[in-house]
Motif scaffolding. Structure first.
Motif, mmCIF file in Angstrom:
data_model
loop_
_atom_site.group_PDB
_atom_site.id
_atom_site.type_symbol
_atom_site.label_atom_id
_atom_site.label_comp_id
_atom_site.label_asym_id
_atom_site.label_seq_id
_atom_site.Cartn_x
_atom_site.Cartn_y
_atom_site.Cartn_z
ATOM 1 N N ILE A 144 52.691 -14.694 35.472
ATOM 2 C CA ILE A 144 52.605 -13.552 34.453
ATOM 3 C C ILE A 144 52.758 -14.183 33.129
ATOM 4 C CG2 ILE A 144 55.362 -13.976 34.235
ATOM 5 C CD1 ILE A 144 55.382 -10.927 33.672
ATOM 6 N N SER A 145 51.732 -13.358 32.255
ATOM 7 C CA SER A 145 51.646 -13.895 30.759
ATOM 8 C C SER A 145 51.386 -12.834 30.093
ATOM 9 C CB SER A 145 50.465 -15.117 30.697
ATOM 10 O OG SER A 145 49.198 -14.348 31.266
ATOM 11 N N PHE A 146 51.334 -13.050 28.820
ATOM 12 C CA PHE A 146 51.133 -11.894 27.925
ATOM 13 C C PHE A 146 50.297 -12.396 26.711
ATOM 14 C CE2 PHE A 146 54.837 -13.635 25.997
ATOM 15 C CZ PHE A 146 54.681 -13.284 24.488
ATOM 16 N N ALA A 147 49.694 -11.231 25.843
ATOM 17 C CA ALA A 147 49.099 -11.615 24.884
ATOM 18 C C ALA A 147 48.977 -10.389 23.995
ATOM 19 C CB ALA A 147 47.428 -11.996 24.909
ATOM 20 N N VAL A 148 48.993 -10.420 22.514
ATOM 21 C CA VAL A 148 49.223 -9.299 21.673
ATOM 22 C C VAL A 148 47.733 -8.771 21.547
ATOM 23 C CG1 VAL A 148 49.649 -8.503 19.379
ATOM 24 C CG2 VAL A 148 51.181 -10.298 20.573
ATOM 25 N N LEU A 149 47.722 -7.408 21.651
ATOM 26 C CA LEU A 149 46.307 -6.757 21.598
ATOM 27 C C LEU A 149 46.231 -5.818 20.463
ATOM 28 C CD1 LEU A 149 45.977 -5.371 25.139
ATOM 29 C CD2 LEU A 149 45.153 -7.671 24.673
ATOM 30 N N THR A 150 45.161 -5.876 19.627
ATOM 31 C CA THR A 150 45.131 -5.172 18.254
ATOM 32 C C THR A 150 44.432 -4.039 18.417
ATOM 33 O OG1 THR A 150 45.111 -7.214 16.954
ATOM 34 C CG2 THR A 150 44.590 -5.325 15.894
ATOM 35 N N TYR A 165 48.554 -0.642 14.423
ATOM 36 C CA TYR A 165 49.188 -0.485 16.130
ATOM 37 C C TYR A 165 48.643 -1.728 16.795
ATOM 38 C CZ TYR A 165 50.285 1.436 20.462
ATOM 39 O OH TYR A 165 50.812 1.659 21.593
ATOM 40 N N PHE A 166 49.715 -2.095 17.374
ATOM 41 C CA PHE A 166 49.544 -3.313 18.200
ATOM 42 C C PHE A 166 50.304 -2.968 19.586
ATOM 43 C CE2 PHE A 166 49.628 -4.620 13.873
ATOM 44 C CZ PHE A 166 48.451 -5.915 13.907
ATOM 45 N N SER A 167 49.651 -3.808 20.571
ATOM 46 C CA SER A 167 50.321 -3.503 22.070
ATOM 47 C C SER A 167 50.464 -5.083 22.571
ATOM 48 C CB SER A 167 49.665 -2.592 22.704
ATOM 49 O OG SER A 167 48.354 -2.859 23.089
ATOM 50 N N VAL A 168 51.159 -5.114 23.496
ATOM 51 C CA VAL A 168 51.298 -6.223 24.374
ATOM 52 C C VAL A 168 50.662 -6.010 25.625
ATOM 53 C CG1 VAL A 168 52.778 -7.942 25.788
ATOM 54 C CG2 VAL A 168 53.332 -7.186 23.322
ATOM 55 N N PHE A 201 48.947 -4.750 31.993
ATOM 56 C CA PHE A 201 49.907 -3.636 31.554
ATOM 57 C C PHE A 201 49.917 -3.867 30.196
ATOM 58 C CE2 PHE A 201 51.150 -4.833 35.977
ATOM 59 C CZ PHE A 201 51.025 -3.986 36.895
ATOM 60 N N ARG A 202 49.974 -2.596 29.408
ATOM 61 C CA ARG A 202 50.253 -2.352 28.165
ATOM 62 C C ARG A 202 51.366 -1.999 27.927
ATOM 63 N NH1 ARG A 202 45.644 -2.148 24.586
ATOM 64 N NH2 ARG A 202 43.737 -2.331 25.625
ATOM 65 N N VAL A 203 52.326 -2.718 26.883
ATOM 66 C CA VAL A 203 53.534 -2.306 26.326
ATOM 67 C C VAL A 203 53.510 -2.598 24.950
ATOM 68 C CG1 VAL A 203 55.695 -3.354 26.351
ATOM 69 C CG2 VAL A 203 54.429 -3.519 28.321
ATOM 70 N N PRO A 204 54.082 -1.330 24.480
ATOM 71 C CA PRO A 204 54.102 -1.005 22.770
ATOM 72 C C PRO A 204 54.717 -2.087 22.298
ATOM 73 C CG PRO A 204 54.402 0.998 23.967
ATOM 74 C CD PRO A 204 54.476 0.051 24.958
ATOM 75 N N VAL A 205 54.512 -2.443 20.922
ATOM 76 C CA VAL A 205 54.950 -3.664 20.285
ATOM 77 C C VAL A 205 55.848 -2.920 19.165
ATOM 78 C CG1 VAL A 205 54.552 -5.701 18.423
ATOM 79 C CG2 VAL A 205 53.085 -5.292 20.635
ATOM 80 N N VAL A 206 57.231 -3.694 18.977
ATOM 81 C CA VAL A 206 58.111 -3.174 17.903
ATOM 82 C C VAL A 206 58.275 -4.603 17.191
ATOM 83 C CG1 VAL A 206 60.135 -2.585 17.282
ATOM 84 C CG2 VAL A 206 59.158 -1.115 18.756
ATOM 85 N N PHE A 207 57.778 -4.929 16.231
ATOM 86 C CA PHE A 207 57.874 -6.219 15.513
ATOM 87 C C PHE A 207 59.314 -6.749 15.189
ATOM 88 C CE2 PHE A 207 53.483 -5.506 14.246
ATOM 89 C CZ PHE A 207 52.776 -6.506 14.997
ATOM 90 N N GLY A 208 59.649 -7.953 15.581
ATOM 91 C CA GLY A 208 61.162 -8.334 15.296
ATOM 92 C C GLY A 208 62.210 -8.071 16.385
ATOM 93 N N GLU A 209 61.732 -7.256 17.186
ATOM 94 C CA GLU A 209 62.704 -6.851 18.106
ATOM 95 C C GLU A 209 62.378 -7.411 19.512
ATOM 96 O OE1 GLU A 209 63.302 -2.654 18.521
ATOM 97 O OE2 GLU A 209 63.778 -2.328 16.430
#
Length: 615
Positions: free
Chosen positions: A316-322, A327-330, A366-374
């Motif tokens: 399992i790994s993740f990257a930030v998608l722009t 709006y950003f997602s993981v 899989f896409r997960v919505p991003v909330v910065f700092g949380e």
């Protein structure tokens, strides 16, 4: 005048006889024309009729004979004529036959016309009219001569029956007529050779005999699975569907006889206790029998078998998608290195299921919505391809924008001559995730490596710039830090100038500290030595000094009568010298104390030697 046999007849009685004969012949001709012949009747009516229904047939005779009653009779002309009904025509009207249709009425129908009261008139027959009789179709049913759940490559056999005659059958799959080229049918006797998964669905049979009456069988489902699948290590059992007496059976894998030692046979059975991927392929059973010296061989349908590899624990790994600037997602990636596709992946955030997807290449994103700092949560992947469920480790995800300050520190390597030959610069930022570090020399961007440097990123903690000290490496260095997914925020460190001379020059503060420490150590040693001497004197005097002085006083008193101390004014100095000698002796170690004791005894037992100059 008549000529008979070449002779002339000239008598008048003969003329009269001839006239009578001619008149009679004329009367006979008129009589036959008016009543002794009937025209051909015309028969009309339906050509098809449903059993137990009324069919109306009409028979006409034109022209109708004068003063004659005509009897019309309807026959079914078969091996023998079968009477079907009579109707009388008085003045040329058509004869009507209301026939309750029976199956026996089917065939060639004819209408006979004859004079009812005049036997001299010969009857006549109409043209032939063919009648098809249909029985109502009912009770259509389907017999399945194979399993309703089969595997690709196996045959599907179906049979449809219905009550009625002249029945034709239509097969429907999912309410659509079947037109596949690999589907064969004859009468009611339907089959599919080498089925595929496209042959799965709902099947129904429609029976009809050309009328408005159609009967439909019950619906039934046929499931055609993909190739028979087993997992490595599982058991595989195949059964030969060919039945017979005194038959011998042979199994083929990919159309070659099976000779593997771990494959077992018993009559119509084949089984493998622990399958491997080498057991994948197309299996065929051949049954043979010999009759009167002739060998007969029958081959079963093909059975495709796939031995699947069990899916491994996914990474399992993740990257930030722009998506855009706001709006950003993981993108969480789950991937298994081993396992036969398709693989069903599931993503969990703690115990909560996030999403599911089936992959054909052992990888899912899989896409997960991003909330910065949380903190977005702790995620885990699960993978399954039909055997067991494999799980990844837990992955905490937190996305944070870069925050300063950025620190720049360094250390260095020295050679045997104490000259600096290599430098490592360390760039760190206070906070942020998915960091991107960039190094600059005199405001010029440095790539990953060059002739005198190499960039080594220890993400996300820091980036290291490794330098070889020389003329090319001289200059001002600084680093810039930003998020890899966002270029809007960048933070720079302060610049640091480095060259060979600066690196090999000792700073004033360092020199001051080193010399200060050296002087402090010297003073500390001197003070320690002084305290040691003072302490040893005090200790010796406390232990032996008083006794020695008393003894010396007693000895001096004993010789005062013999010595004239007035003549030697330095006697006190002599005593002090002796005393100092004993003070020095106090520095002896504990091992030397017995020797000192012996010396004291010698002083008590022997007289003191008087220095030269004393009398």
């Amino acid at each position: 005048m008549f000529v008979v046999h070449g002779s002339k007849v000239t008598s008048s009685p003969l003329r009269m006889f001839a006239s009578v004969v001619v008149a009679m012949l004329g009367l006979c001709h008129c009589s036959n024309h008016n009543g002794t012949f009937l025209r051909t009747p015309e028969l009309s009516g339906p050509s098809e009729a449903l059993g137990n229904t009324v069919a109306v047939f009409e028979c006409k005779l034109l022209p109708h004979p004068e003063n004659e009653t005509v009897l019309m009779t309807l026959f079914n002309r078969g091996s023998t004529d079968t009477w079907l009904g009579d109707s009388t025509s008085l003045a040329g009207e058509a004869a009507i036959f209301n026939l309750v249709v029976k199956p026996s009425h089917a065939g060639d129908l004819v209408c006979q016309a004859r004079a009812q009261n005049n036997s001299n008139i010969k009857p006549t027959f109409s043209n032939t009219h063919y009648l098809k009789v249909f029985e109502p179709v009912s009770s259509a049913s389907v017999s399945i001569m194979s399993f309703t759940t089969i595997f690709e490559g196996e045959d599907l056999y179906l049979s449809c029956t219905a009550d009625g005659n002249n029945v034709s059958f239509t097969w429907l799959q999912n309410d659509q007529p079947i037109s596949s080229p690999h589907v064969m049918s004859r009468d009611h006797s339907f089959w599919i050779d080498r089925t595929t998964q496209a042959d799965s669905g709902t099947y129904v049979c429609e029976a009809s005999n050309g009328t408005d009456f159609t009967t439909r069988s019950q619906e039934f489902n046929i499931t055609v699975k993909g190739p028979r699948r087993v997992f490595e290590g599982e058991k595989l059992v195949l059964f030969c569907p060919i039945d017979g007496i005194n038959m011998s059976f042979t199994w083929l894998l990919n159309y070659q006889p099976i000779s593997s030692p771990h494959v077992l046979f018993s009559d119509r059975l084949l089984w493998i206790n622990r399958t491997t991927q080498a057991d994948s392929g197309t299996y065929v059973c051949e049954a043979s029998i010999s009759l009167k010296g002739i060998d007969y061989v029958s081959r079963s349908w093909n059975v495709n078998v796939i031995v699947k590899a069990v899916v491994s624990d996914p990474d399992i790994s993740f990257a930030v998608l722009t998506e855009d600037s706001h709006y950003f997602s993981v993108g969480v990636t789950c991937q298994s290195a081993v396992g036969t596709p398709p693989v069903a992946f599931s993503l969990y955030n703690g115990t909560e299921s996030v999403a599911n997807v089936t992959s054909a290449d052992r990888r899912a994103v899989f896409r997960v919505p991003v909330v910065f700092g949380e903190h977005l949560g702790t995620f885990r992947c699960q993978a399954n391809n039909g055997a067991k469920t494999a799980s990844s480790g837990w992955l905490p995800i937190k996305i944070e924008k870069v925050k300063g300050p950025v620190s720049l520190t360094y250390d260095y390597d020295i050679a045997e001559n104490f000259a600096v030959v290599g430098v490592r610069l360390y760039c760190k930022v206070a906070a942020g995730s998915h960091l991107r570090y960039q190094w600059f020399l005199n405001k010029s961007l440095l790539q990953d490596h060059g002739s005198f440097y190499y960039v080594f990123n220890q993400l996300p903690e820091q980036s290291i710039l490794i330098l070889s000290v020389g003329r090319s490496s001289a200059g001002t260095y600084h680093c810039v830090v930003s998020n890899s997914f966002d270029n809007t925020t960048t933070i720079s460190s302060r610049g640091r100038y480095l060259d060979k001379e600066v690196l090999n020059r000792l700073p004033v503060l360092v020199v001051a500290v080193v010399f200060g420490c050296f002087i402090f150590l010297i003073l500390l040693v001197v003070i320690c030595c002084g305290f040691g001497v003072i302490y040893s004197k005090i200790y010796w005097r406390r232990e032996y000094g008083d006794k020695f002085l008393l003894e010396m006083e007693r000895r001096v008193v004993a010789y005062e009568g013999e010595l004239d101390v007035s003549e030697y004014s330095d006697g006190a100095d002599v005593l002090r010298t002796v005393g100092d000698g004993f003070d020095q002796a106090s520095d002896a170690s504990s091992d030397e104390w017995p020797q000192i004791a012996r010396q004291k005894k010698t002083i008590e037992d022997e007289p003191i030697e008087v220095p030269l100059g004393f009398k």
